[in-house]
Design a protein around this motif. Structure first.
Motif, PDB file in Angstrom:
ATOM      1  N   LYS A   1      -8.951  -4.161  11.304  1.00  0.00           N
ATOM      2  CA  LYS A   1      -9.497  -4.233   9.955  1.00  0.00           C
ATOM      3  C   LYS A   1     -10.356  -3.024   9.592  1.00  0.00           C
ATOM      4  O   LYS A   1     -10.357  -2.576   8.447  1.00  0.00           O
ATOM      5  CB  LYS A   1     -10.323  -5.510   9.801  1.00  0.00           C
ATOM      6  CG  LYS A   1      -9.480  -6.786   9.873  1.00  0.00           C
ATOM      7  CD  LYS A   1     -10.347  -8.019   9.678  1.00  0.00           C
ATOM      8  CE  LYS A   1      -9.514  -9.288   9.723  1.00  0.00           C
ATOM      9  NZ  LYS A   1     -10.354 -10.512   9.557  1.00  0.00           N
ATOM     10  N   THR A   2     -11.107  -2.506  10.537  1.00  0.00           N
ATOM     11  CA  THR A   2     -12.061  -1.456  10.208  1.00  0.00           C
ATOM     12  C   THR A   2     -11.461  -0.055  10.228  1.00  0.00           C
ATOM     13  O   THR A   2     -11.864   0.800   9.445  1.00  0.00           O
ATOM     14  CB  THR A   2     -13.253  -1.494  11.177  1.00  0.00           C
ATOM     15  OG1 THR A   2     -12.765  -1.371  12.525  1.00  0.00           O
ATOM     16  CG2 THR A   2     -14.003  -2.803  11.029  1.00  0.00           C
ATOM     17  N   LYS A   3     -10.485   0.182  11.095  1.00  0.00           N
ATOM     18  CA  LYS A   3      -9.930   1.528  11.204  1.00  0.00           C
ATOM     19  C   LYS A   3      -8.494   1.480  11.698  1.00  0.00           C
ATOM     20  O   LYS A   3      -8.194   0.832  12.696  1.00  0.00           O
ATOM     21  CB  LYS A   3     -10.785   2.382  12.155  1.00  0.00           C
ATOM     22  CG  LYS A   3     -10.337   3.838  12.231  1.00  0.00           C
ATOM     23  CD  LYS A   3     -11.241   4.641  13.148  1.00  0.00           C
ATOM     24  CE  LYS A   3     -10.779   6.100  13.205  1.00  0.00           C
ATOM     25  NZ  LYS A   3     -11.641   6.904  14.111  1.00  0.00           N
ATOM     26  N   GLU A   4      -7.620   2.171  10.998  1.00  0.00           N
ATOM     27  CA  GLU A   4      -6.235   2.258  11.422  1.00  0.00           C
ATOM     28  C   GLU A   4      -6.112   3.192  12.626  1.00  0.00           C
ATOM     29  O   GLU A   4      -6.765   4.231  12.688  1.00  0.00           O
ATOM     30  CB  GLU A   4      -5.347   2.813  10.297  1.00  0.00           C
ATOM     31  CG  GLU A   4      -5.228   1.924   9.085  1.00  0.00           C
ATOM     32  CD  GLU A   4      -4.348   2.547   8.013  1.00  0.00           C
ATOM     33  OE1 GLU A   4      -3.620   1.799   7.357  1.00  0.00           O
ATOM     34  OE2 GLU A   4      -4.405   3.779   7.858  1.00  0.00           O
ATOM     35  N   LEU A   5      -5.248   2.820  13.568  1.00  0.00           N
ATOM     36  CA  LEU A   5      -4.948   3.723  14.677  1.00  0.00           C
ATOM     37  C   LEU A   5      -4.100   4.888  14.184  1.00  0.00           C
ATOM     38  O   LEU A   5      -4.280   6.027  14.605  1.00  0.00           O
ATOM     39  CB  LEU A   5      -4.216   2.963  15.787  1.00  0.00           C
ATOM     40  CG  LEU A   5      -4.965   1.767  16.387  1.00  0.00           C
ATOM     41  CD1 LEU A   5      -4.100   1.080  17.431  1.00  0.00           C
ATOM     42  CD2 LEU A   5      -6.287   2.215  16.995  1.00  0.00           C
ATOM     43  N   THR A   6      -3.159   4.578  13.297  1.00  0.00           N
ATOM     44  CA  THR A   6      -2.326   5.583  12.632  1.00  0.00           C
ATOM     45  C   THR A   6      -2.237   5.181  11.165  1.00  0.00           C
ATOM     46  O   THR A   6      -2.098   3.994  10.851  1.00  0.00           O
ATOM     47  CB  THR A   6      -0.911   5.644  13.251  1.00  0.00           C
ATOM     48  OG1 THR A   6      -1.018   5.848  14.661  1.00  0.00           O
ATOM     49  CG2 THR A   6      -0.104   6.782  12.638  1.00  0.00           C
ATOM     50  N   HIS A   7      -2.327   6.135  10.266  1.00  0.00           N
ATOM     51  CA  HIS A   7      -2.332   5.814   8.845  1.00  0.00           C
ATOM     52  C   HIS A   7      -1.020   5.176   8.415  1.00  0.00           C
ATOM     53  O   HIS A   7       0.057   5.747   8.601  1.00  0.00           O
ATOM     54  CB  HIS A   7      -2.575   7.062   8.007  1.00  0.00           C
ATOM     55  CG  HIS A   7      -2.522   6.811   6.532  1.00  0.00           C
ATOM     56  ND1 HIS A   7      -3.316   5.861   5.917  1.00  0.00           N
ATOM     57  CD2 HIS A   7      -1.743   7.357   5.559  1.00  0.00           C
ATOM     58  CE1 HIS A   7      -3.040   5.841   4.623  1.00  0.00           C
ATOM     59  NE2 HIS A   7      -2.095   6.736   4.385  1.00  0.00           N
ATOM     60  N   ASP A   8      -1.108   3.991   7.853  1.00  0.00           N
ATOM     61  CA  ASP A   8       0.047   3.235   7.374  1.00  0.00           C
ATOM     62  C   ASP A   8       0.279   3.570   5.903  1.00  0.00           C
ATOM     63  O   ASP A   8      -0.537   3.245   5.047  1.00  0.00           O
ATOM     64  CB  ASP A   8      -0.210   1.737   7.555  1.00  0.00           C
ATOM     65  CG  ASP A   8       0.988   0.869   7.205  1.00  0.00           C
ATOM     66  OD1 ASP A   8       1.991   1.403   6.677  1.00  0.00           O
ATOM     67  OD2 ASP A   8       0.919  -0.345   7.469  1.00  0.00           O
ATOM     68  N   LEU A   9       1.419   4.196   5.627  1.00  0.00           N
ATOM     69  CA  LEU A   9       1.748   4.561   4.247  1.00  0.00           C
ATOM     70  C   LEU A   9       1.992   3.332   3.380  1.00  0.00           C
ATOM     71  O   LEU A   9       1.962   3.427   2.153  1.00  0.00           O
ATOM     72  CB  LEU A   9       2.991   5.455   4.225  1.00  0.00           C
ATOM     73  CG  LEU A   9       2.883   6.806   4.938  1.00  0.00           C
ATOM     74  CD1 LEU A   9       4.237   7.504   4.936  1.00  0.00           C
ATOM     75  CD2 LEU A   9       1.831   7.682   4.277  1.00  0.00           C
ATOM     76  N   SER A  10       2.240   2.196   4.006  1.00  0.00           N
ATOM     77  CA  SER A  10       2.535   0.963   3.271  1.00  0.00           C
ATOM     78  C   SER A  10       1.494  -0.111   3.567  1.00  0.00           C
ATOM     79  O   SER A  10       1.828  -1.274   3.790  1.00  0.00           O
ATOM     80  CB  SER A  10       3.940   0.465   3.629  1.00  0.00           C
ATOM     81  OG  SER A  10       4.914   1.411   3.268  1.00  0.00           O
ATOM     82  N   HIS A  11       0.229   0.267   3.547  1.00  0.00           N
ATOM     83  CA  HIS A  11      -0.818  -0.691   3.898  1.00  0.00           C
ATOM     84  C   HIS A  11      -0.935  -1.830   2.881  1.00  0.00           C
ATOM     85  O   HIS A  11      -1.513  -2.883   3.186  1.00  0.00           O
ATOM     86  CB  HIS A  11      -2.173   0.018   4.050  1.00  0.00           C
ATOM     87  CG  HIS A  11      -2.659   0.683   2.807  1.00  0.00           C
ATOM     88  ND1 HIS A  11      -2.267   1.955   2.439  1.00  0.00           N
ATOM     89  CD2 HIS A  11      -3.505   0.244   1.831  1.00  0.00           C
ATOM     90  CE1 HIS A  11      -2.847   2.271   1.295  1.00  0.00           C
ATOM     91  NE2 HIS A  11      -3.599   1.264   0.900  1.00  0.00           N
ATOM     92  N   ASP A  12      -0.378  -1.632   1.675  1.00  0.00           N
ATOM     93  CA  ASP A  12      -0.401  -2.695   0.664  1.00  0.00           C
ATOM     94  C   ASP A  12       0.897  -3.490   0.612  1.00  0.00           C
ATOM     95  O   ASP A  12       1.020  -4.418  -0.200  1.00  0.00           O
ATOM     96  CB  ASP A  12      -0.678  -2.100  -0.718  1.00  0.00           C
ATOM     97  CG  ASP A  12      -2.094  -1.553  -0.844  1.00  0.00           C
ATOM     98  OD1 ASP A  12      -2.991  -2.105  -0.181  1.00  0.00           O
ATOM     99  OD2 ASP A  12      -2.280  -0.569  -1.584  1.00  0.00           O
ATOM    100  N   TYR A  13       1.864  -3.131   1.444  1.00  0.00           N
ATOM    101  CA  TYR A  13       3.149  -3.843   1.450  1.00  0.00           C
ATOM    102  C   TYR A  13       3.291  -4.574   2.780  1.00  0.00           C
ATOM    103  O   TYR A  13       3.620  -3.962   3.796  1.00  0.00           O
ATOM    104  CB  TYR A  13       4.308  -2.874   1.229  1.00  0.00           C
ATOM    105  CG  TYR A  13       5.661  -3.566   1.259  1.00  0.00           C
ATOM    106  CD1 TYR A  13       6.062  -4.383   0.214  1.00  0.00           C
ATOM    107  CD2 TYR A  13       6.517  -3.401   2.338  1.00  0.00           C
ATOM    108  CE1 TYR A  13       7.280  -5.039   0.248  1.00  0.00           C
ATOM    109  CE2 TYR A  13       7.747  -4.039   2.374  1.00  0.00           C
ATOM    110  CZ  TYR A  13       8.126  -4.863   1.331  1.00  0.00           C
ATOM    111  OH  TYR A  13       9.338  -5.511   1.370  1.00  0.00           O
TER     112      TYR A  13
END
Length: 296
Positions: free
Chosen positions: A243-255
């Motif tokens: 919840k606090t920090k992504e390990l790798t940036h998710d381009l679809s964090h809202d999907y």
């Protein structure tokens, strides 16, 4: 013996050029129904296969954890029905081993799996459909002998070079069960997959899409200019994210559909990617996230 890639089958040529991918179609284990949120997961898997059959893809690829316990005859009963639907509609189905296929009794799990997917090779195999090559790799390294790992490494490297130099191949998709990148709190990313499979994928001029499961989510990453998708929405219980920090940036964090599978279609010089998501009321499927990839 590893299967060397070969021209697409006559059956696939007669079908739509759509290629379907799914992962983690296993029913939740009893313990998972206690510690994870479930939502008619087995019904969702049934509906996914019904939708796939209605689409009539050229082939279906399942990226592991086809069932919850691979050694158990009982756990295969519903899946055998779904595989028969595909066979009756002349949809070839290919798969790779997940960790659930090898759980508790690996040798029997392998036997059950191989009897249903005879084209499968534990040290890598591939298929070509509409000039799109799909390479399937075994990421269960802890269940492999050192000699098998070396054999797969050599086959993978050799096959990518052959395909990169083959003018009949336009795009390459690589798939395995364990995800090289994931923000799942339950399984996280696989460092061995990052080390063994990702470098050659990045280096290949035709590799455009890396698909995996294990994380029961939809995740999309772009690493060194290439796309990595996690498509573990075939029926396993949803897994929470950091919840606090992504390990790798998710381009679809809202999907984040609860249940889904993937459609891939070649359109001249690009691949069109569509996530088919099950509606929340289970009344049907929508085309969710859509994007395209190229090898330019």
């Amino acid at each position: 013996m590893s299967i060397i890639y070969c021209p697409v089958s006559v059956i696939a040529q007669q079908k739509s050029p759509v290629i379907a991918f799914a992962s983690d179609t296993q029913a939740p284990l009893f313990i998972e129904t206690i510690i994870r949120k479930t939502d008619h997961n087995e019904k969702a898997t049934e509906l996914i296969f019904k939708d796939i059959v209605s689409v009539h893809p050229a082939a279906l690829f399942i990226l592991g954890d086809v069932v919850s316990l691979g050694y158990s005859d009982d756990k295969w009963k519903k899946m055998d029905t779904y595989l028969k639907w595909c066979a009756d509609d002349t949809i070839p189905v290919y798969a790779v081993l997940g960790n659930h296929e090898l759980m508790l009794n690996a040798s029997e799990g392998r036997r059950q799996f191989q009897s249903r997917f005879p084209m499968h090779s534990e040290t890598g195999y591939s298929e070509v459909i509409d000039s799109v090559a799909v390479i399937l790799l075994n990421s269960n390294f802890s269940e492999m002998k050192d000699s098998e790992i070396v054999k797969q490494d050599n086959w993978y490297s050799r096959t990518l070079k052959q395909m990169d130099n083959d003018p009949a191949i336009k795009f390459i998709i690589v798939g395995c069960h364990h995800s090289p990148y994931s923000n799942s709190k339950v399984v996280g990313p696989s460092l061995p997959v990052q080390q063994k499979f990702v470098p050659a994928f990045i280096a290949s001029k035709k590799c455009v899409l890396f698909l995996s499961g294990h994380s029961h989510n939809f995740e999309r990453f772009k690493v060194q200019g290439k796309y990595f998708l996690v498509i573990g929405g075939g029926g396993g219980p949803h897994q929470p994210f950091y919840k606090t920090k992504e390990l790798t940036h998710d381009l679809s964090h809202d999907y984040k559909p609860m249940f889904h599978y993937l459609e891939v279609k070649r359109c001249r010089d690009s691949l069109q990617i569509t996530s088919r998501e099950l509606k929340n009321d289970f009344s049907g499927f929508d085309d969710g996230l859509k994007f395209s990839v190229t090898n330019n």
